[in-house]
Write a protein that holds these residues in place. Sequence first.
Motif, PDB file in Angstrom:
ATOM      1  N   SER A 166       0.829  -1.204   0.000  1.00 37.98           N
ATOM      2  CA  SER A 166       0.000   0.000   0.000  1.00 37.98           C
ATOM      3  C   SER A 166       0.868   1.261   0.000  1.00 37.98           C
ATOM      4  CB  SER A 166      -0.953  -0.006   1.186  1.00 37.98           C
ATOM      5  OG  SER A 166      -0.246   0.071   2.392  1.00 37.98           O
ATOM      6  N   GLU A 167       1.962   1.237   0.735  1.00 35.96           N
ATOM      7  CA  GLU A 167       2.875   2.382   0.748  1.00 35.96           C
ATOM      8  C   GLU A 167       3.519   2.570  -0.621  1.00 35.96           C
ATOM      9  OE1 GLU A 167       4.725   5.658   2.469  1.00 35.96           O
ATOM     10  OE2 GLU A 167       3.107   4.411   3.211  1.00 35.96           O
ATOM     11  N   LEU A 168       3.891   1.488  -1.262  1.00 39.48           N
ATOM     12  CA  LEU A 168       4.473   1.569  -2.590  1.00 39.48           C
ATOM     13  C   LEU A 168       3.457   2.112  -3.600  1.00 39.48           C
ATOM     14  CD1 LEU A 168       6.948   0.981  -4.319  1.00 39.48           C
ATOM     15  CD2 LEU A 168       6.077  -1.329  -4.651  1.00 39.48           C
ATOM     16  N   ALA A 169       2.215   1.699  -3.486  1.00 35.14           N
ATOM     17  CA  ALA A 169       1.170   2.218  -4.375  1.00 35.14           C
ATOM     18  C   ALA A 169       0.952   3.712  -4.147  1.00 35.14           C
ATOM     19  CB  ALA A 169      -0.129   1.453  -4.147  1.00 35.14           C
ATOM     20  N   ARG A 170       1.013   4.149  -2.901  1.00 37.22           N
ATOM     21  CA  ARG A 170       0.852   5.575  -2.597  1.00 37.22           C
ATOM     22  C   ARG A 170       1.995   6.386  -3.198  1.00 37.22           C
ATOM     23  NH1 ARG A 170       2.902   9.258   0.610  1.00 37.22           N
ATOM     24  NH2 ARG A 170       4.320   7.789   1.586  1.00 37.22           N
ATOM     25  N   ILE A 171       3.217   5.880  -3.083  1.00 32.77           N
ATOM     26  CA  ILE A 171       4.377   6.590  -3.622  1.00 32.77           C
ATOM     27  C   ILE A 171       4.289   6.670  -5.144  1.00 32.77           C
ATOM     28  CG2 ILE A 171       6.882   6.426  -3.929  1.00 32.77           C
ATOM     29  CD1 ILE A 171       6.993   5.260  -1.084  1.00 32.77           C
ATOM     30  N   LYS A 172       3.894   5.568  -5.779  1.00 35.98           N
ATOM     31  CA  LYS A 172       3.759   5.571  -7.233  1.00 35.98           C
ATOM     32  C   LYS A 172       2.675   6.546  -7.687  1.00 35.98           C
ATOM     33  CE  LYS A 172       5.455   0.952  -8.236  1.00 35.98           C
ATOM     34  NZ  LYS A 172       5.115  -0.391  -8.773  1.00 35.98           N
ATOM     35  N   ALA A 173       1.575   6.621  -6.954  1.00 35.21           N
ATOM     36  CA  ALA A 173       0.503   7.558  -7.310  1.00 35.21           C
ATOM     37  C   ALA A 173       0.980   9.005  -7.184  1.00 35.21           C
ATOM     38  CB  ALA A 173      -0.716   7.312  -6.430  1.00 35.21           C
ATOM     39  N   GLU A 174       1.749   9.309  -6.145  1.00 33.49           N
ATOM     40  CA  GLU A 174       2.283  10.660  -5.988  1.00 33.49           C
ATOM     41  C   GLU A 174       3.235  11.009  -7.123  1.00 33.49           C
ATOM     42  OE1 GLU A 174       4.099  11.004  -2.176  1.00 33.49           O
ATOM     43  OE2 GLU A 174       2.190  10.974  -1.100  1.00 33.49           O
ATOM     44  N   LYS A 175       4.097  10.066  -7.504  1.00 35.57           N
ATOM     45  CA  LYS A 175       5.032  10.316  -8.594  1.00 35.57           C
ATOM     46  C   LYS A 175       4.295  10.527  -9.917  1.00 35.57           C
ATOM     47  CE  LYS A 175       8.895   7.982  -8.834  1.00 35.57           C
ATOM     48  NZ  LYS A 175       9.874   6.870  -8.832  1.00 35.57           N
ATOM     49  N   LEU A 176       3.256   9.740 -10.145  1.00 32.39           N
ATOM     50  CA  LEU A 176       2.476   9.888 -11.360  1.00 32.39           C
ATOM     51  C   LEU A 176       1.770  11.239 -11.401  1.00 32.39           C
ATOM     52  CD1 LEU A 176       1.441   8.587 -13.965  1.00 32.39           C
ATOM     53  CD2 LEU A 176      -0.457   7.657 -12.632  1.00 32.39           C
ATOM     54  N   ALA A 177       1.229  11.672 -10.266  1.00 30.68           N
ATOM     55  CA  ALA A 177       0.559  12.975 -10.210  1.00 30.68           C
ATOM     56  C   ALA A 177       1.552  14.106 -10.473  1.00 30.68           C
ATOM     57  CB  ALA A 177      -0.106  13.156  -8.853  1.00 30.68           C
ATOM     58  N   ARG A 178       2.753  14.015  -9.920  1.00 28.33           N
ATOM     59  CA  ARG A 178       3.769  15.042 -10.178  1.00 28.33           C
ATOM     60  C   ARG A 178       4.180  15.064 -11.642  1.00 28.33           C
ATOM     61  NH1 ARG A 178       6.422  13.488  -5.010  1.00 28.33           N
ATOM     62  NH2 ARG A 178       7.667  12.109  -6.294  1.00 28.33           N
ATOM     63  N   ARG A 179       4.328  13.876 -12.246  1.00 20.12           N
ATOM     64  CA  ARG A 179       4.693  13.816 -13.649  1.00 20.12           C
ATOM     65  C   ARG A 179       3.601  14.413 -14.532  1.00 20.12           C
ATOM     66  NH1 ARG A 179       4.927   8.328 -16.449  1.00 20.12           N
ATOM     67  NH2 ARG A 179       6.149   7.725 -14.638  1.00 20.12           N
ATOM     68  N   MET A 180       2.346  14.134 -14.217  1.00 19.64           N
ATOM     69  CA  MET A 180       1.247  14.686 -14.995  1.00 19.64           C
ATOM     70  C   MET A 180       1.205  16.217 -14.879  1.00 19.64           C
ATOM     71  SD  MET A 180      -0.098  12.177 -16.525  1.00 19.64           S
ATOM     72  CE  MET A 180      -1.723  12.636 -17.018  1.00 19.64           C
ATOM     73  N   GLU A 181       1.467  16.742 -13.684  1.00 22.59           N
ATOM     74  CA  GLU A 181       1.506  18.194 -13.496  1.00 22.59           C
ATOM     75  C   GLU A 181       2.621  18.818 -14.333  1.00 22.59           C
ATOM     76  OE1 GLU A 181       1.879  19.070  -9.384  1.00 22.59           O
ATOM     77  OE2 GLU A 181      -0.090  18.252  -8.871  1.00 22.59           O
ATOM     78  N   ARG A 182       3.796  18.164 -14.341  1.00 21.72           N
ATOM     79  CA  ARG A 182       4.906  18.680 -15.133  1.00 21.72           C
ATOM     80  C   ARG A 182       4.578  18.665 -16.613  1.00 21.72           C
ATOM     81  NH1 ARG A 182       8.558  15.624 -11.820  1.00 21.72           N
ATOM     82  NH2 ARG A 182       8.490  14.037 -13.432  1.00 21.72           N
ATOM     83  N   GLU A 183       3.961  17.583 -17.087  1.00 23.07           N
ATOM     84  CA  GLU A 183       3.604  17.504 -18.495  1.00 23.07           C
ATOM     85  C   GLU A 183       2.575  18.572 -18.869  1.00 23.07           C
ATOM     86  OE1 GLU A 183       2.353  13.514 -19.239  1.00 23.07           O
ATOM     87  OE2 GLU A 183       4.393  12.717 -19.089  1.00 23.07           O
ATOM     88  N   GLU A 184       1.608  18.818 -17.995  1.00 18.91           N
ATOM     89  CA  GLU A 184       0.621  19.862 -18.258  1.00 18.91           C
ATOM     90  C   GLU A 184       1.290  21.237 -18.325  1.00 18.91           C
ATOM     91  OE1 GLU A 184      -2.308  19.496 -15.242  1.00 18.91           O
ATOM     92  OE2 GLU A 184      -3.129  17.631 -16.051  1.00 18.91           O
TER      93      GLU A 184
END
Length: 100
Positions: free
Chosen positions: A62-80
């Motif tokens: 669950s912690e690994l899934a949370r970290i991956k979700a945060e990284k994905l959200a940051r990447r999406m913000e950067r791409e936007e």
Amino acid sequence: MGGANLEVFKFGLYLFVPVFALLHFGDPQWYHDNVLPYKDHLFGPADQTHRRLPTDQEAVRSELARIKAEKLARRMEREEETQAEASSAQTSRGWSRSWW
């Protein structure tokens, strides 16, 4: 080559530099003024560095899934942001620059 005076100078320098460094950097007041603030800046407060680590496999997943979700959200913000910058740069060129 250099003579006895050069050898005496080199010997004095070899003796003086480590002793001076020991006296200067070994002073507790210098350590308190220069090292401790930088250490706090680097490592942060102790309450943030000591966290409870997950002990069972489900908590780790669950912690690994949370970290991956945060990284994905940051990447999406950067791409936007980059897309917004690219579109603003495209519109600011004008009609004459669009041909080149």
